[in-house]
Design a protein around this motif. Sequence first.
Motif, PDB file in Angstrom:
ATOM      1  N   LEU A  37      23.281 -50.004  64.496  1.00 29.29           N
ATOM      2  CA  LEU A  37      22.321 -49.030  63.999  1.00 29.29           C
ATOM      3  C   LEU A  37      21.942 -49.447  62.573  1.00 29.29           C
ATOM      4  O   LEU A  37      22.801 -49.470  61.686  1.00 29.29           O
ATOM      5  CB  LEU A  37      22.977 -47.647  64.002  1.00 29.29           C
ATOM      6  CG  LEU A  37      22.089 -46.426  64.221  1.00 29.29           C
ATOM      7  CD1 LEU A  37      21.304 -46.513  65.511  1.00 29.29           C
ATOM      8  CD2 LEU A  37      22.925 -45.161  64.175  1.00 29.29           C
ATOM      9  N   LEU A  38      20.667 -49.766  62.361  1.00 25.62           N
ATOM     10  CA  LEU A  38      20.266 -50.379  61.093  1.00 25.62           C
ATOM     11  C   LEU A  38      19.005 -49.720  60.552  1.00 25.62           C
ATOM     12  O   LEU A  38      18.258 -49.079  61.289  1.00 25.62           O
ATOM     13  CB  LEU A  38      19.989 -51.869  61.299  1.00 25.62           C
ATOM     14  CG  LEU A  38      21.126 -52.741  61.860  1.00 25.62           C
ATOM     15  CD1 LEU A  38      20.592 -54.119  62.211  1.00 25.62           C
ATOM     16  CD2 LEU A  38      22.260 -52.847  60.842  1.00 25.62           C
ATOM     17  N   SER A  39      18.761 -49.917  59.268  1.00 27.57           N
ATOM     18  CA  SER A  39      17.473 -49.531  58.686  1.00 27.57           C
ATOM     19  C   SER A  39      16.434 -50.578  59.079  1.00 27.57           C
ATOM     20  O   SER A  39      16.781 -51.688  59.516  1.00 27.57           O
ATOM     21  CB  SER A  39      17.573 -49.475  57.161  1.00 27.57           C
ATOM     22  OG  SER A  39      17.676 -50.781  56.644  1.00 27.57           O
ATOM     23  N   LEU A  40      15.156 -50.247  58.929  1.00 29.14           N
ATOM     24  CA  LEU A  40      14.086 -51.182  59.261  1.00 29.14           C
ATOM     25  C   LEU A  40      14.230 -52.470  58.450  1.00 29.14           C
ATOM     26  O   LEU A  40      14.088 -53.581  58.987  1.00 29.14           O
ATOM     27  CB  LEU A  40      12.726 -50.510  59.007  1.00 29.14           C
ATOM     28  CG  LEU A  40      11.473 -51.299  59.345  1.00 29.14           C
ATOM     29  CD1 LEU A  40      11.498 -51.859  60.762  1.00 29.14           C
ATOM     30  CD2 LEU A  40      10.230 -50.429  59.156  1.00 29.14           C
ATOM     31  N   ASP A  41      14.525 -52.341  57.159  1.00 27.80           N
ATOM     32  CA  ASP A  41      14.687 -53.543  56.326  1.00 27.80           C
ATOM     33  C   ASP A  41      15.830 -54.417  56.838  1.00 27.80           C
ATOM     34  O   ASP A  41      15.734 -55.645  56.834  1.00 27.80           O
ATOM     35  CB  ASP A  41      14.955 -53.148  54.860  1.00 27.80           C
ATOM     36  CG  ASP A  41      13.693 -52.667  54.164  1.00 27.80           C
ATOM     37  OD1 ASP A  41      12.591 -52.924  54.712  1.00 27.80           O
ATOM     38  OD2 ASP A  41      13.795 -52.043  53.094  1.00 27.80           O
ATOM     39  N   GLU A  42      16.899 -53.774  57.264  1.00 20.60           N
ATOM     40  CA  GLU A  42      18.027 -54.553  57.795  1.00 20.60           C
ATOM     41  C   GLU A  42      17.658 -55.268  59.094  1.00 20.60           C
ATOM     42  O   GLU A  42      18.068 -56.396  59.332  1.00 20.60           O
ATOM     43  CB  GLU A  42      19.237 -53.629  58.022  1.00 20.60           C
ATOM     44  CG  GLU A  42      19.903 -53.187  56.724  1.00 20.60           C
ATOM     45  CD  GLU A  42      20.900 -52.033  56.919  1.00 20.60           C
ATOM     46  OE1 GLU A  42      21.777 -51.885  56.069  1.00 20.60           O
ATOM     47  OE2 GLU A  42      20.773 -51.279  57.909  1.00 20.60           O
ATOM     48  N   VAL A  43      16.869 -54.593  59.935  1.00 18.20           N
ATOM     49  CA  VAL A  43      16.415 -55.228  61.181  1.00 18.20           C
ATOM     50  C   VAL A  43      15.569 -56.454  60.859  1.00 18.20           C
ATOM     51  O   VAL A  43      15.720 -57.520  61.472  1.00 18.20           O
ATOM     52  CB  VAL A  43      15.629 -54.226  62.053  1.00 18.20           C
ATOM     53  CG1 VAL A  43      14.896 -54.945  63.184  1.00 18.20           C
ATOM     54  CG2 VAL A  43      16.573 -53.169  62.617  1.00 18.20           C
ATOM     55  N   ILE A  44      14.696 -56.321  59.878  1.00 15.84           N
ATOM     56  CA  ILE A  44      13.840 -57.455  59.497  1.00 15.84           C
ATOM     57  C   ILE A  44      14.706 -58.609  58.998  1.00 15.84           C
ATOM     58  O   ILE A  44      14.529 -59.759  59.404  1.00 15.84           O
ATOM     59  CB  ILE A  44      12.813 -57.016  58.427  1.00 15.84           C
ATOM     60  CG1 ILE A  44      11.776 -56.098  59.081  1.00 15.84           C
ATOM     61  CG2 ILE A  44      12.144 -58.226  57.783  1.00 15.84           C
ATOM     62  CD1 ILE A  44      10.817 -55.441  58.094  1.00 15.84           C
ATOM     63  N   ALA A  45      15.668 -58.310  58.151  1.00 18.60           N
ATOM     64  CA  ALA A  45      16.529 -59.368  57.602  1.00 18.60           C
ATOM     65  C   ALA A  45      17.331 -60.043  58.711  1.00 18.60           C
ATOM     66  O   ALA A  45      17.470 -61.267  58.746  1.00 18.60           O
ATOM     67  CB  ALA A  45      17.469 -58.781  56.548  1.00 18.60           C
ATOM     68  N   ARG A  46      17.836 -59.232  59.661  1.00 16.34           N
ATOM     69  CA  ARG A  46      18.684 -59.756  60.712  1.00 16.34           C
ATOM     70  C   ARG A  46      17.908 -60.617  61.717  1.00 16.34           C
ATOM     71  O   ARG A  46      18.437 -61.573  62.273  1.00 16.34           O
ATOM     72  CB  ARG A  46      19.352 -58.577  61.450  1.00 16.34           C
ATOM     73  CG  ARG A  46      20.472 -58.922  62.400  1.00 16.34           C
ATOM     74  CD  ARG A  46      21.765 -59.279  61.679  1.00 16.34           C
ATOM     75  NE  ARG A  46      22.334 -58.142  60.967  1.00 16.34           N
ATOM     76  CZ  ARG A  46      23.200 -57.264  61.507  1.00 16.34           C
ATOM     77  NH1 ARG A  46      23.587 -57.401  62.749  1.00 16.34           N
ATOM     78  NH2 ARG A  46      23.692 -56.277  60.788  1.00 16.34           N
ATOM     79  N   THR A  47      16.627 -60.270  61.973  1.00 15.86           N
ATOM     80  CA  THR A  47      15.875 -60.973  63.018  1.00 15.86           C
ATOM     81  C   THR A  47      14.991 -62.087  62.456  1.00 15.86           C
ATOM     82  O   THR A  47      14.432 -62.867  63.224  1.00 15.86           O
ATOM     83  CB  THR A  47      14.978 -59.982  63.800  1.00 15.86           C
ATOM     84  OG1 THR A  47      14.099 -59.331  62.874  1.00 15.86           O
ATOM     85  CG2 THR A  47      15.812 -58.945  64.516  1.00 15.86           C
ATOM     86  N   ALA A  48      14.881 -62.167  61.141  1.00 17.06           N
ATOM     87  CA  ALA A  48      13.949 -63.140  60.551  1.00 17.06           C
ATOM     88  C   ALA A  48      14.432 -64.571  60.741  1.00 17.06           C
ATOM     89  O   ALA A  48      13.641 -65.466  60.993  1.00 17.06           O
ATOM     90  CB  ALA A  48      13.741 -62.848  59.071  1.00 17.06           C
ATOM     91  N   SER A  49      15.734 -64.803  60.627  1.00 22.62           N
ATOM     92  CA  SER A  49      16.221 -66.178  60.685  1.00 22.62           C
ATOM     93  C   SER A  49      16.941 -66.417  61.998  1.00 22.62           C
ATOM     94  O   SER A  49      17.181 -65.497  62.776  1.00 22.62           O
ATOM     95  CB  SER A  49      17.169 -66.446  59.530  1.00 22.62           C
ATOM     96  OG  SER A  49      18.382 -65.770  59.763  1.00 22.62           O
ATOM     97  N   ASP A  50      17.291 -67.674  62.245  1.00 24.21           N
ATOM     98  CA  ASP A  50      17.976 -68.012  63.493  1.00 24.21           C
ATOM     99  C   ASP A  50      19.480 -67.804  63.389  1.00 24.21           C
ATOM    100  O   ASP A  50      20.218 -68.214  64.277  1.00 24.21           O
ATOM    101  CB  ASP A  50      17.655 -69.461  63.875  1.00 24.21           C
ATOM    102  CG  ASP A  50      16.359 -69.526  64.662  1.00 24.21           C
ATOM    103  OD1 ASP A  50      16.162 -68.653  65.518  1.00 24.21           O
ATOM    104  OD2 ASP A  50      15.564 -70.435  64.412  1.00 24.21           O
ATOM    105  N   GLY A  51      19.945 -67.194  62.306  1.00 22.66           N
ATOM    106  CA  GLY A  51      21.385 -67.036  62.062  1.00 22.66           C
ATOM    107  C   GLY A  51      22.058 -66.169  63.104  1.00 22.66           C
ATOM    108  O   GLY A  51      21.434 -65.598  63.967  1.00 22.66           O
TER     109      GLY A  51
END
Lengths: 424, 424
Positions: free
Chosen positions: A410-424
């Motif tokens: 369960l994440l904030s929108l900013d956290e979702v963006i950070a998590r999905t932006a890279s291939d990490g």
Amino acid sequence: MSKVHLAKGMRDLLPHQMIHRQRVISTIQEVFTRYGFEPMETPAMERIETLTGKYGDEGDKLIFKVLKRGAGEARGECDQALRYDLTVPLARVVAMNPGLPMPFKRSQIQPVWRADRPQRGRFREFYQCDVDTVGAPCGLADAECLAVFHDCMVALGFDRFVIRVNDRRLLAALAAAIGAADRELAMITAIDKLDKIGREGVNGELRKRDFSEAQIAALWGYLDGDPVPGAEEAEETLDEVIGLAHALGVSPERIRRDRTLARGLDYYTGPVFETELIGAGMGSVGGGGRYDGLIGMFSGRQIPAVGISLGLERLFVIMEERGMVPPSTTTTRVWVTVFSDETRDASLAAVTALRAAGIPAQISLTAGKLGKQIKAAHKRGVRFVVVIGPDERAADRLLLKDMHSGDQALLSLDEVIARTASDG
Amino acid sequence: MSKVHLAKGMRDLLPHQMIHRQRVISTIQEVFTRYGFEPMETPAMERIETLTGKYGDEGDKLIFKVLKRGAGEARGECDQALRYDLTVPLARVVAMNPGLPMPFKRSQIQPVWRADRPQRGRFREFYQCDVDTVGAPCGLADAECLAVFHDCMVALGFDRFVIRVNDRRLLAALAAAIGAADRELAMITAIDKLDKIGREGVNGELRKRDFSEAQIAALWGYLDGDPVPGAEEAEETLDEVIGLAHALGVSPERIRRDRTLARGLDYYTGPVFETELIGAGMGSVGGGGRYDGLIGMFSGRQIPAVGISLGLERLFVIMEERGMVPPSTTTTRVWVTVFSDETRDASLAAVTALRAAGIPAQISLTAGKLGKQIKAAHKRGVRFVVVIGPDERAADRLLLKDMHSGDQALLSLDEVIARTASDG
């Protein structure tokens, strides 16, 4: 309802195929650019007389002609034809643009069309990837062609390949040495088929063309290594080109001198090259050579040129056979589900924020159960799924599911963006 | 020596043009991907019956046909034709691939061919950039089309543009309201020319098609804003689509409802869109709409679809007029000169190291004075020039010239790589 068929010898490239192709093409383009070849495109249609007489009689038969529109159509008139390769159009461009700075190094990646009989893996439309250097004498420009072959193969992930080299002048000297200077092209055409029809097949072709048994025996002696009288300049050229290719980073074991390498096209005049993957049983995946006479056929001025062409289609087939394709079948990173009409605004805001951050994202376009939406994302190979139900919406949070690991958070929108932006 | 001409209506794209085009195309492709449209390509040639009957009579006349090879050629037989747009091939693909996951969102960027009369800035081969969503009902999928238009314009650097929207069902209701339900397509075809021929011209077209003066007067009343009886559903659809486009980030002032927007193509069935640059005097740079009947013409199953097409050629012309093109005319970063035969090995090592570091680099291919070599680099717009004379070679240093600033410095090879790798 009409019957639905592709045109003969044509095919579609669906998204899962395109993703692999685009990656291969951009890898090759990157190598071309690294060597200073600048991109160029020519039109699909050329005047018929531009194309005919450049590819040999068999080539001419395979050129697709386009019917005139308007009054000429009823009379079956044609004055245009489809691009058959990328070299002849280049020669035309150089002849029409005398102000081009020389040497002119260009890359070109475009489809060509040939009315060949379609076979498994052979289509009537296929991409060629070419680089050519116009206006530079034999030597370093030729060596760069070998280096580009080398770097493309390495960049694509192939480790077992060899670049075969020969020189058309050596074959000319060889024809003279066996007393067949007047049948040089016939000899080259026969030798060119060695890979396909073997020695006996070549001999049959030569006999058909009135070569004597003594000539055929002498020919094989030379092809197998006897010194060819009159071929000294060609041999020195090959020494120089191979030496320069080494200086450009091509290791010696990648290059093999091969007197049976002929390259069928009429227009070669000096070194010729061909790249072969070892153990692929596929013939060459690229070829080329020096053609110092072709541009003069258009411009009246002799302008030297050398170039190579990579055949994408064979590379794709081999890479698929060997599992060298990227695992991804989609360009989409995130699938945003729509829980209900009440939460749709939050889903719209989420997908819009992801896209604004440059993250490829889809939103479910059809209403349906959540499980069905998640399945749709999974089926396409999308890695991340976002769910925003009434609880998440009230808490201003998003549920992010990683379909690879099975994790969810369960994440904030900013956290979702950070998590999905890279291939990490 | 043959005469050298391009085929009629064709053109070459030389490197300085290609660099701009590739940047524009990759910007558009990036937006398409961000919205979850997956790349697809279809062949240049389609069966003639796939294309005819989809573009109206005038369109059919502009389809290029390809002559059969072999026995059919002498009889002037044709069964294939060149791609005329990207929408009809998509419909064929969907019909031929019933297993495609729906909704199917694809992007496609390929040339199309039309036998139009060539004019300044109008060619017979031009690129289209399309996205379409197949298998989703009217609403969010249509709004995404508007958002893609919007984001493409913004990403390309345009700030004054408007997206006009209308609905074909509104025009159908309008035709019924003026008692011309049987001449709906004639009415639409006339209105579609408003931009080019003005109100009086449209009236002339309508009179030719037997519209009475009363009908024409009523028509303009409705086009100018009178409520159209029977158009309630179309109006509600437009409200919904525009509202969803706002939620996807398109600001309200970018969208304008316009009942005169018709879009000529036969196959539209719902909302239609068109993007226009304000003050460009150019007509639209892109258009599209919903076509829920087209795929059924191939598959027998009704499958809804909506999509848009961006016209690259007009965008290029406007961007060039407005100086929105990148300053760079070359993809090469560094030009390595060859001072003399004695120093060539050092120049070869330098250019090879630059390339291995991924930096696009050329080496002088023709012997010549150093000044001439530097001029060659400058003429092409290459920013950095490397000189290695005997002193530099002895000291294991390279002289790096920045042709933009005029600075020069004596550096190690690693320093040259670091200095030329970024745009700093």
